[in-house]
Design an enzyme around this catalytic site. Structure first.
Site: not given
Ligand SMILES: *Cc1c(COP(=O)(O)O)cnc(C)c1O
Ligand code: SF4
Length: 346
Positions: A91-92, A95, A104, A108, A111, A113, A272, A309, A316
């Site tokens: 996305r960035y 990174r 996991c 949670c 979550c 995801r 989110d 996010d 973010k």
């Molecule tokens: C959260 C995230 C990051 C990391 O973002 P930081 O602001 O550097 O912590 C990088 N890539 C993706 C796709 C993310 O969701």
């Molecule tokens: S927040 Fe989601 S990815 Fe993180 S530990 Fe909990 S269930 Fe797993």
């Protein structure tokens, strides 16, 4: 079987087991919740739940609200469409995020995801790793890779080791970060064997995920201490959760305890807008109020960045309470005591 694997194997995964443990009946429709979103509470985290409805119970035990009609999307961060190769979210510019596990130590309920965790799908394989390495070699502007999931520390030690070495073999990768909730949800996972492996891959940043002060048990504090002693830099991400940690007192207590445990508070997230998690959502003003209350009156080390996010995968965004005005050559603001202060800017 090692201790942590035994604890995973002994997790509660059915409504029947929940009913036996909590000595209560759940509505029949709870089976439908589990069909969509699996249940796992390991015996360690289960032992921290003191009563029905407490902050740890609410994070771990499913609720009918998860399947209530909801306009929130399954993939609010648009991760599926930002994935140039399988399991990688790019996305960035500098990174990228790699989903290496769909398991996991606990699932949670809030979550992001939810759509993926605990589901039987495509596991991350050597073929996936080869594709990711190939991609990273062709995208040298990526200098940081974040391992996430699910939880990367649910992988076997040797699998994690293979991933870390393959990634650091890419010359343009300067930093690896791991996101894991195990120091909180299953601190026994942080074994000396694991730490000895992690130690070899420097620099290694680990961001963990504590949401409530009662999660910082002796065992959790020891797991964090161990990682730090092995040269790993520890940060923490917390999600604001309605009825769980959505007040300044709880967040301040948690953040101070993290700093004491040598964990630097990194992000405080607005939740989110993921389908099935609406009942955890706090109004934005709650987060602003908490940050306002903490700023200045609590050690700067203990104050995380409040962030959201952006839906659609736009990244973010740090959020700041609007606490100052710039006019007439002065920045005017109120300090932590409420006094009006001015900083000349001309
Ligand atoms: C959260 C995230 C990051 C990391 O973002 P930081 O602001 O550097 O912590 C990088 N890539 C993706 C796709 C993310 O969701
Ligand atoms: S927040 Fe989601 S990815 Fe993180 S530990 Fe909990 S269930 Fe797993």
């Amino acid at each position: 079987m090692t201790h942590w694997k035994r604890l995973i194997a002994d997790s509660i995964t059915t409504i029947g087991e929940l009913e036996t443990h909590f000595k209560m009946r759940f509505p029949d429709d709870m089976e439908l919740v589990l069909k969509r979103y699996p249940l796992r509470i390991n015996p360690y985290y289960l032992s921290l739940i003191q009563q029905i409805g407490d902050p740890l119970y609410l994070q771990a035990v499913p609720h009918l609200e998860e399947i209530a009609p909801c306009s929130f999307p399954n993939d609010p961060l648009n991760e599926a469409n930002l994935s140039p190769v399988s399991n990688l979210v790019h996305r960035y510019p500098d990174r990228a995020l790699l989903l290496v596990s769909n398991q996991c130590a606990m699932y949670c309920r809030f979550c992001t995801r939810k759509r993926l965790v605990g589901k039987k799908h495509d596991v991350f394989s050597q073929r996936h790793l080869d594709e990711v390495v190939h991609y990273l070699r062709n995208e040298p502007q990526i200098n940081e890779l974040i391992l996430s999931g699910g939880d990367p520390l649910l992988l076997e030690d040797h699998t994690l080791e293979a991933i870390l070495s393959a990634i650091y073999a890419v010359p343009s990768i300067d930093v690896i970060r791991i996101g894991t909730r195990t120091p909180c949800t299953l601190p026994m996972r942080v074994t000396s064997e694991l730490c000895k492996i992690l130690q070899r891959f420097r620099p290694l940043y680990v961001n963990t995920h504590f949401n409530h002060p009662t999660e910082l048990t002796k065992a959790a504090i020891n797991a964090c201490a161990k990682l730090v002693d092995y040269g790993i830099v520890l940060g923490n991400q917390t999600v604001l959760l309605k009825g769980i940690n959505d007040d300044a007192k709880t967040i301040t207590t948690l953040m101070r305890a993290l700093v004491k445990a040598r964990v630097k508070p990194y992000y405080l997230f607005q939740i989110d807008i993921t389908r099935g998690t609406r009942h955890f959502k706090t109004p934005l003003r709650t987060g602003f109020e908490i940050i306002k209350t903490m700023s200045g009156s609590v050690s700067g080390l203990a104050v995380p960045t409040f962030a959201v996010d952006s839906p659609g995968g736009k990244g973010k965004i740090p959020l700041f309470p609007d606490n100052s005005t710039l006019q007439g050559g002065y920045l005017e603001f109120k300090n932590f005591c409420g006094e009006v202060c001015r900083y000349p800017d001309n």
